[in-house]
Design a protein around this motif. Structure first.
Motif, PDB file in Angstrom:
ATOM      1  N   VAL A  88       0.878  -1.170   0.000  1.00 36.75           N
ATOM      2  CA  VAL A  88       0.000   0.000   0.000  1.00 36.75           C
ATOM      3  C   VAL A  88       0.916   1.221   0.000  1.00 36.75           C
ATOM      4  O   VAL A  88       1.943   1.218   0.684  1.00 36.75           O
ATOM      5  CB  VAL A  88      -0.913   0.026   1.248  1.00 36.75           C
ATOM      6  N   TRP A 101      -4.059   1.302  -2.255  1.00 36.51           N
ATOM      7  CA  TRP A 101      -3.649  -0.091  -2.404  1.00 36.51           C
ATOM      8  C   TRP A 101      -2.892  -0.255  -3.725  1.00 36.51           C
ATOM      9  O   TRP A 101      -3.280   0.302  -4.739  1.00 36.51           O
ATOM     10  CB  TRP A 101      -4.879  -0.996  -2.374  1.00 36.51           C
ATOM     11  N   TRP A 103       0.950  -3.561   9.564  1.00 36.28           N
ATOM     12  CA  TRP A 103       1.653  -2.725   8.599  1.00 36.28           C
ATOM     13  C   TRP A 103       3.111  -2.543   9.025  1.00 36.28           C
ATOM     14  O   TRP A 103       3.420  -2.492  10.212  1.00 36.28           O
ATOM     15  CB  TRP A 103       1.006  -1.342   8.545  1.00 36.28           C
ATOM     16  N   GLY A 104       3.972  -2.405   8.036  1.00 35.79           N
ATOM     17  CA  GLY A 104       5.350  -2.029   8.326  1.00 35.79           C
ATOM     18  C   GLY A 104       5.448  -0.526   8.522  1.00 35.79           C
ATOM     19  O   GLY A 104       4.447   0.190   8.453  1.00 35.79           O
ATOM     20  N   GLN A 105       6.672  -0.038   8.733  1.00 39.11           N
ATOM     21  CA  GLN A 105       6.878   1.387   8.984  1.00 39.11           C
ATOM     22  C   GLN A 105       6.993   2.195   7.700  1.00 39.11           C
ATOM     23  O   GLN A 105       6.939   3.420   7.720  1.00 39.11           O
ATOM     24  CB  GLN A 105       8.131   1.593   9.851  1.00 39.11           C
ATOM     25  N   PHE A 111      -2.403  -9.186   4.799  1.00 39.41           N
ATOM     26  CA  PHE A 111      -3.730  -9.031   4.204  1.00 39.41           C
ATOM     27  C   PHE A 111      -4.612 -10.204   4.599  1.00 39.41           C
ATOM     28  O   PHE A 111      -4.231 -11.354   4.434  1.00 39.41           O
ATOM     29  CB  PHE A 111      -3.553  -8.977   2.688  1.00 39.41           C
ATOM     30  N   TYR A 114       4.172   0.916   1.971  1.00 40.13           N
ATOM     31  CA  TYR A 114       4.006   0.078   3.153  1.00 40.13           C
ATOM     32  C   TYR A 114       3.773  -1.371   2.737  1.00 40.13           C
ATOM     33  O   TYR A 114       2.993  -1.642   1.812  1.00 40.13           O
ATOM     34  CB  TYR A 114       2.789   0.532   3.956  1.00 40.13           C
ATOM     35  N   LEU A 124      -4.174   7.002   1.409  1.00 40.32           N
ATOM     36  CA  LEU A 124      -3.652   5.664   1.171  1.00 40.32           C
ATOM     37  C   LEU A 124      -4.160   5.111  -0.165  1.00 40.32           C
ATOM     38  O   LEU A 124      -5.298   5.361  -0.555  1.00 40.32           O
ATOM     39  CB  LEU A 124      -4.082   4.724   2.297  1.00 40.32           C
ATOM     40  N   GLN A 163       1.451   5.721  -0.053  1.00 40.79           N
ATOM     41  CA  GLN A 163       0.889   7.001   0.366  1.00 40.79           C
ATOM     42  C   GLN A 163       1.780   8.118  -0.164  1.00 40.79           C
ATOM     43  O   GLN A 163       2.919   8.276   0.307  1.00 40.79           O
ATOM     44  CB  GLN A 163       0.784   7.063   1.889  1.00 40.79           C
ATOM     45  N   TYR A 194      -8.987  -6.957   4.527  1.00 42.41           N
ATOM     46  CA  TYR A 194      -8.386  -5.812   5.210  1.00 42.41           C
ATOM     47  C   TYR A 194      -6.935  -6.110   5.553  1.00 42.41           C
ATOM     48  O   TYR A 194      -6.449  -7.230   5.390  1.00 42.41           O
ATOM     49  CB  TYR A 194      -9.180  -5.436   6.464  1.00 42.41           C
ATOM     50  N   PHE A 195      -6.247  -5.047   6.007  1.00 39.23           N
ATOM     51  CA  PHE A 195      -4.816  -5.110   6.295  1.00 39.23           C
ATOM     52  C   PHE A 195      -4.637  -5.041   7.810  1.00 39.23           C
ATOM     53  O   PHE A 195      -4.909  -3.998   8.404  1.00 39.23           O
ATOM     54  CB  PHE A 195      -4.102  -3.935   5.621  1.00 39.23           C
ATOM     55  N   ASP A 196      -4.200  -6.135   8.428  1.00 33.97           N
ATOM     56  CA  ASP A 196      -4.195  -6.135   9.889  1.00 33.97           C
ATOM     57  C   ASP A 196      -2.872  -5.730  10.512  1.00 33.97           C
ATOM     58  O   ASP A 196      -2.852  -5.316  11.678  1.00 33.97           O
ATOM     59  CB  ASP A 196      -4.687  -7.479  10.443  1.00 33.97           C
TER      60      ASP A 196
END
Lengths: 112, 121
Positions: free
Chosen positions: B37, B47, B111-113, B99, B95, B45, B39, B107-109
């Motif tokens: 994902v 996808w 996430w990385g930094q 999933f 990111y 955001l 940004q 949904y995305f439970d």
């Protein structure tokens, strides 16, 4: 461009209740797909806040609640706290020609 | 504890290529779909792509089809995004996300930094 529409900003005093709307269409929310919400604190990665319209992952305070009706969904924050100041995004699946995951436009919550 | 750590971002010229990596730990990587994902600076955001557990299914947003390739190495617990023919509008924080899919939604439970990709001459 986002297919889910959110208000750009909402604000409230500490302790108040604020709601964020997420408006979709017949190819996403209205088609029966669930809505999920993410919180993004300043300078950090998004975090899952609500999944499956109204379910909170472990660790998310019960001040956060979600609902869905028709082609829209809402996120409510009750007992607003300073640490809730963040960007909030809704997300669903869209089954149109360009099928895939779609996010809302995002809402900035400001604690007055 | 689930951890996702992206790397590989940087400055690249328009038309150039870049390969992003995501190292996963704290869960059975081979059992989950994974995603990218992005940004754009100051924006929302978007996808980018999903990949099935065994890599047999991949899905992309229209704007990156034919230019980006998502892949994974389950032996190395790693997710990748090969980005070719990069454009200025690809500039974003990318990111890696775990999933989860089910009958009525995905949904995305976790996430990385994120890792920043800047496309500029």
């Amino acid at each position: 461009q986002s297919v889910l529409t959110q208000p750009p900003s909402v604000s409230g005093a500490p302790g108040q209740r604020v709601t964020i709307s997420c408006t979709g269409s017949s190819s996403n929310i209205g088609a029966g797909y669930d809505v999920h919400w993410y919180q993004q604190l300043p300078g950090t990665a998004p975090k899952l806040l609500i999944y499956g319209n109204s379910n909170r992952p472990s660790g998310v305070p019960d001040r956060f609640s979600g609902s869905k009706s028709g082609t829209s969904a809402s996120l409510a924050i009750t007992g607003l706290q300073a640490e809730d100041e963040a960007d909030y995004y809704c997300q669903s699946y869209d089954s149109s020609l360009s099928a895939g995951e779609v996010f809302g436009t995002g809402t900035k919550v400001t604690v007055l | 504890e689930v951890q996702l750590v992206e790397s590989g971002g940087g400055l690249v010229q328009p038309g150039g290529s870049l390969r992003l990596s995501c190292a996963a730990s704290g869960f059975t990587f081979s059992s989950y779909w994974m995603s990218w994902v992005r940004q754009a600076p100051g924006k929302g955001l978007e996808w980018v792509a999903n990949i099935k557990q065994d890599g047999s299914e991949k899905y992309y947003v229209d704007s990156v089809k034919g230019r980006f390739t998502i892949s994974r190495d389950n032996a190395k617990n790693s997710l990748y995004l090969q980005m070719n023919s990069l454009r200025a509008e690809d500039t974003a924080v990318y990111y890696c996300a775990r999933f989860l899919g089910y009958s009525y939604g995905d949904y995305f439970d976790y996430w990385g930094q994120g890792t920043l990709v800047t496309v500029s001459s």
